[in-house]
Write an enzyme that holds these catalytic residues in place. Sequence first.
Site, PDB file in Angstrom:
ATOM      1  N   GLN A  87       0.839  -1.201   0.000  1.00  0.00           N
ATOM      2  CA  GLN A  87       0.000   0.000   0.000  1.00  0.00           C
ATOM      3  C   GLN A  87       0.876   1.253   0.000  1.00  0.00           C
ATOM      4  O   GLN A  87       0.377   2.350  -0.223  1.00  0.00           O
ATOM      5  CB  GLN A  87      -0.887   0.029   1.255  1.00  0.00           C
ATOM      6  N   PHE A 103      -6.017  -4.034   3.433  1.00  0.00           N
ATOM      7  CA  PHE A 103      -6.753  -3.780   4.679  1.00  0.00           C
ATOM      8  C   PHE A 103      -5.893  -3.141   5.760  1.00  0.00           C
ATOM      9  O   PHE A 103      -6.182  -3.263   6.947  1.00  0.00           O
ATOM     10  CB  PHE A 103      -7.406  -5.079   5.194  1.00  0.00           C
ATOM     11  N   GLU A 153       0.240  -1.472   4.634  1.00  0.00           N
ATOM     12  CA  GLU A 153       0.592  -0.044   4.691  1.00  0.00           C
ATOM     13  C   GLU A 153       2.061   0.086   5.101  1.00  0.00           C
ATOM     14  O   GLU A 153       2.806   0.852   4.531  1.00  0.00           O
ATOM     15  CB  GLU A 153      -0.324   0.688   5.683  1.00  0.00           C
ATOM     16  N   ARG A 186      -5.250   7.714  16.801  1.00  0.00           N
ATOM     17  CA  ARG A 186      -6.606   7.656  16.250  1.00  0.00           C
ATOM     18  C   ARG A 186      -7.587   7.072  17.271  1.00  0.00           C
ATOM     19  O   ARG A 186      -8.766   7.407  17.273  1.00  0.00           O
ATOM     20  CB  ARG A 186      -6.648   6.886  14.925  1.00  0.00           C
ATOM     21  N   ARG A 201      -7.882  -1.542   8.850  1.00  0.00           N
ATOM     22  CA  ARG A 201      -9.141  -0.820   8.597  1.00  0.00           C
ATOM     23  C   ARG A 201      -9.765  -0.216   9.862  1.00  0.00           C
ATOM     24  O   ARG A 201     -10.268  -0.953  10.713  1.00  0.00           O
ATOM     25  CB  ARG A 201     -10.120  -1.786   7.949  1.00  0.00           C
ATOM     26  N   PHE A 206      -7.926   1.654  11.953  1.00  0.00           N
ATOM     27  CA  PHE A 206      -6.675   2.220  12.441  1.00  0.00           C
ATOM     28  C   PHE A 206      -6.776   2.716  13.889  1.00  0.00           C
ATOM     29  O   PHE A 206      -6.462   3.859  14.192  1.00  0.00           O
ATOM     30  CB  PHE A 206      -6.310   3.374  11.495  1.00  0.00           C
ATOM     31  N   THR A 228      -4.035  11.559  10.303  1.00  0.00           N
ATOM     32  CA  THR A 228      -3.968  12.417  11.480  1.00  0.00           C
ATOM     33  C   THR A 228      -2.633  13.154  11.535  1.00  0.00           C
ATOM     34  O   THR A 228      -2.524  14.188  12.177  1.00  0.00           O
ATOM     35  CB  THR A 228      -4.178  11.597  12.758  1.00  0.00           C
ATOM     36  N   ALA A 267      -6.017   5.417   5.209  1.00  0.00           N
ATOM     37  CA  ALA A 267      -6.817   6.450   5.865  1.00  0.00           C
ATOM     38  C   ALA A 267      -8.092   6.778   5.086  1.00  0.00           C
ATOM     39  O   ALA A 267      -8.712   7.815   5.313  1.00  0.00           O
ATOM     40  CB  ALA A 267      -5.983   7.706   6.115  1.00  0.00           C
ATOM     41  N   GLU A 311     -12.977   2.832   5.278  1.00  0.00           N
ATOM     42  CA  GLU A 311     -12.906   2.313   6.641  1.00  0.00           C
ATOM     43  C   GLU A 311     -14.168   2.507   7.482  1.00  0.00           C
ATOM     44  O   GLU A 311     -14.525   1.615   8.265  1.00  0.00           O
ATOM     45  CB  GLU A 311     -11.728   2.958   7.385  1.00  0.00           C
TER      46      GLU A 311
HETATM   47  N1  MTE Z   1     -11.377  -2.804   0.097  1.00  0.00           N
HETATM   48  C1  MTE Z   1     -10.828  -3.897  -0.479  1.00  0.00           C
HETATM   49  N2  MTE Z   1     -11.556  -4.588  -1.362  1.00  0.00           N
HETATM   50  N3  MTE Z   1      -9.578  -4.326  -0.157  1.00  0.00           N
HETATM   51  C2  MTE Z   1      -8.813  -3.658   0.773  1.00  0.00           C
HETATM   52  O1  MTE Z   1      -7.675  -4.060   1.042  1.00  0.00           O
HETATM   53  N4  MTE Z   1      -8.684  -1.761   2.345  1.00  0.00           N
HETATM   54  C3  MTE Z   1      -9.448  -0.842   3.191  1.00  0.00           C
HETATM   55  C4  MTE Z   1     -10.472  -0.081   2.362  1.00  0.00           C
HETATM   56  N5  MTE Z   1     -11.217  -0.980   1.526  1.00  0.00           N
HETATM   57  C5  MTE Z   1      -9.367  -2.489   1.401  1.00  0.00           C
HETATM   58  C6  MTE Z   1     -10.668  -2.083   0.997  1.00  0.00           C
HETATM   59  C7  MTE Z   1      -8.635   0.122   3.894  1.00  0.00           C
HETATM   60  S1  MTE Z   1      -7.867  -0.344   5.307  1.00  0.00           S
HETATM   61  C8  MTE Z   1      -8.506   1.414   3.469  1.00  0.00           C
HETATM   62  S2  MTE Z   1      -7.610   2.542   4.342  1.00  0.00           S
HETATM   63  C9  MTE Z   1      -9.122   1.882   2.230  1.00  0.00           C
HETATM   64  O2  MTE Z   1      -9.788   0.848   1.542  1.00  0.00           O
HETATM   65  C10 MTE Z   1      -8.025   2.475   1.355  1.00  0.00           C
HETATM   66  O3  MTE Z   1      -8.466   2.868   0.122  1.00  0.00           O
HETATM   67  P1  MTE Z   1      -9.182   4.271  -0.141  1.00  0.00           P
HETATM   68  O4  MTE Z   1      -8.374   5.296   0.576  1.00  0.00           O
HETATM   69  O5  MTE Z   1      -9.157   4.379  -1.597  1.00  0.00           O
HETATM   70  O6  MTE Z   1     -10.541   4.152   0.448  1.00  0.00           O
HETATM   71  N1  LUZ Z   2      -2.473   5.653   8.328  1.00  0.00           N
HETATM   72  C1  LUZ Z   2      -1.768   6.691   8.784  1.00  0.00           C
HETATM   73  C2  LUZ Z   2      -3.801   5.565   8.507  1.00  0.00           C
HETATM   74  O1  LUZ Z   2      -0.558   6.712   8.617  1.00  0.00           O
HETATM   75  N2  LUZ Z   2      -2.413   7.688   9.398  1.00  0.00           N
HETATM   76  C3  LUZ Z   2      -3.738   7.694   9.615  1.00  0.00           C
HETATM   77  O2  LUZ Z   2      -4.275   8.631  10.179  1.00  0.00           O
HETATM   78  C4  LUZ Z   2      -4.476   6.583   9.165  1.00  0.00           C
HETATM   79  N3  LUZ Z   2      -5.782   6.500   9.367  1.00  0.00           N
HETATM   80  C5  LUZ Z   2      -6.448   5.440   8.963  1.00  0.00           C
HETATM   81  C6  LUZ Z   2      -5.776   4.429   8.316  1.00  0.00           C
HETATM   82  N4  LUZ Z   2      -4.465   4.494   8.087  1.00  0.00           N
HETATM   83 MO1  MOS Z   3      -6.208   1.415   5.900  1.00  0.00          MO
HETATM   84  S1  MOS Z   3      -5.992   0.720   7.823  1.00  0.00           S
HETATM   85  O1  MOS Z   3      -5.769   3.012   6.270  1.00  0.00           O
HETATM   86  O2  MOS Z   3      -4.864   0.795   5.179  1.00  0.00           O
END
Ligand code: MTE
Ligand code: LUZ
Ligand code: MOS
Length: 750
Positions: free
Chosen positions: A191, A222, A226, A304, A336, A338, A434, A503, A706
């Site tokens: 990620q 998910f 990251e 968070r 997801r 966080f 954040t 995020a 999330e």
């Molecule tokens: N949806 C799918 N299908 N697969 C994933 O790994 N990750 C989630 C969410 N939805 C995820 C998902 C998480 S943890 C985040 S932070 C967001 O997607 C990230 O993507 P976005 O910022 O485009 O929403």
């Molecule tokens: N990652 C991060 C995150 O580095 N900062 C954030 O605030 C955050 N929030 C949600 C998911 N990932």
């Molecule tokens: Mo999502 S926990 O911000 O990858």
Amino acid sequence: MKNIDSKGHVRGESIYLDDIPVITGTLYGVVFDSPKAHGKIKNIDYSKAQNLPGVERIITYKDVPSENQIGGIFPDEPLFAEDEVHFCGQPIALILAESESIARKARKLIEIEIEELPVIVDPREAREKDQLIFPPRTFNLGDTSATWNDCEYIFEGVADSNGQEHLYIETQGAYAVPMENGHIRLSSSTQGPTAVQKTAAKVLGIPMHKIEVDVVRLGGGFGGKEDQATPWGVMAALGAQIAKNPVKVALHRMDDMRMTGKRHPYKSDYKIGLSKELKIIAYEATFHQNAGAAADLSPAIMERTLFHATNSYFVPNVNVTAYSCKTNLPPNTAFRGFGGPQGMYVIEAAIAHAANELNISPHKIQEKNLFKNGDEFSFGQVVDQAQAESSWSAVKDKFALEALEKEVKTFNQENKHFKKGLSLMPICFGISFTNTPMNHARALVHIYQDGSVGISTGAVEMGQGVNTKMVQVAADIFKINTDKIKLETTNTTRVANTSPTAASATADLNGKALENDCNPLLKRLKETASKHLDTVTSAINIREGIVYDNDEKTDLNWEKLIEMAFLERVCLTENGHYATPLIHFDKTIEKGHPFAYHVYGTAISIVTVDCIRGTYEFDAIKIVHDFGKSMNTAIDNGQVEGALVQGIGWMTMEELLYNDDGKLLSNALSTYKIPDIYSAPKSIEIEALTTEGHELAIKKSKAVGEPPLMYGIGAYFAIQNAVKAFNPNYKLKFDAPFTPEKVLMGLYER
Ligand code: MTE
Ligand code: LUZ
Ligand code: MOS
């Protein structure tokens, strides 16, 4: 618009790391990891492994040319253990062999002697022993200690939630290919391409520009990729640098489950004070975050938790403190939500506790305390465009809550061995990293001479549909068909210095950067057209690939316009940047305005518990969700459904288990169960709350990745209500997940 990946996915044509053809001579890396959770390495004998035919070499910390360090926020995590190990599964060496099976055989031949040291797995024990990753933090609003005297009711208790395995379908992995002049090309299932690039550069001792990280897509992340995609990427790169050979490192499922961190388990204390009118006037909580053996993203995750400690409720006096506790588990990481879910669960537990003691429905307390515009979060941000009350009342109206409650009551009167439980779960989730400096992004657009368009952004596609949203952004500005637009891979040489895809803010940040490409490009094209048509620029419009002059069709279409612009030497490339305005946060006083906006919503959960077996099924989840103005309802509904079911899994059935020696017992799919189609709710209804949307959201379509996970928290309380309906002696406990075993114990406790 359909997800641009749908066809590729169902045909099996989409490319993941394992679909990238490997070059002949590629070496395969398998990680040798610590069998003990804590100890001093006395001796390692690699000779038998080294002598196995097909083994090329074994890389340890001694081979690292520069820094043996991968810590992202704090430099507290070696890539390879040196003389101590701090968790089971900690990487010690990378075995490079002709094939993966040879490398795996070699791994079994390594002999290691460890002098064991005491193991801590419990965060409270870690705090008692002063084992903290970094100092605790406190958010404060008003004065709780001066308020307890004014409270009509005060309740105190503990609320624990367990961790969660990400179980992305595609495990962690990377493929490194050495290029000329010490340049390395790295494909990574990450990620955070920039994090992989930066850390690899640091470990290998070369500048970032010598490492190119490319990401096609992820089979899920998910949050688990990251930060924790980085070590495997770095190992592959290091292997390639040392062996001067392409190197692939892709973890087997059980290796992945053992070696990588998960959602943080939390153990928390709460104290809630209510007025006679059921206003929450004081709230205190202490969170013990089980960080594992190194910081990883724990500081940001802990933060968070504090940001979301009062969920959707306005509490005038708040004092919440969080401790990041160092234990001998793999470093826990983003998942997801966080840290937000862990904080929100605790105040929901406190409310359930209060309602139970007062013998009223928790809804009464929840409803009375929802955020209104002008209220203040404990961290100083003032609530605006609040949708807490509107989504709450919409859920009540649209789904006829009173009738549902009546049905549950009647069912429970009429049935002895089955009981239903109902709960309401409001959510309020802040959108933005954040850490303010992370909230910016770039995008690169090329319009090719034939009129086709190529887009690169810093966004990583991991199933959430961000690439489709990027195509929509460009197509809507250029007013051309989406099949003219191609989403390129995410690549650090095209888009540099990216924040991770995380995020939930990826579409907002990258989409707005992309708008900052497309708008100036369109302006230049309109100028070209107006010159050619001898009219003013403001009269030019493009619709469905045709150029209009004052709403009259011209002989110019998109392709001709592009060709003309090119011949007139107009630049057909843009590199846009976007940084979220307004946001700021001052950690020295723990006050500021960290979030661009909040996402709200409310869910009703209805469960039926089989009171003989302790098993349960979710009859229905009914949600009113604040999408803003959704730019893609299919994708956004999919995100709500997926997040919800993942949240229910965390709260009900996913039982992460380590023994006292720090060994993961739930180490395979036979012992770790996530929701499948049978355990998913029988019905999920999602209604969109009608709002104007938010200016800082891409096309006013709010971030969706999330927030809906936290609807799953309602599942815990729905089950609890069913257990209460069966067993009046049941004493409320807050110890998620509420597994069938715990349900059974609750049903029959005296
Ligand atoms: N949806 C799918 N299908 N697969 C994933 O790994 N990750 C989630 C969410 N939805 C995820 C998902 C998480 S943890 C985040 S932070 C967001 O997607 C990230 O993507 P976005 O910022 O485009 O929403
Ligand atoms: N990652 C991060 C995150 O580095 N900062 C954030 O605030 C955050 N929030 C949600 C998911 N990932
Ligand atoms: Mo999502 S926990 O911000 O990858």
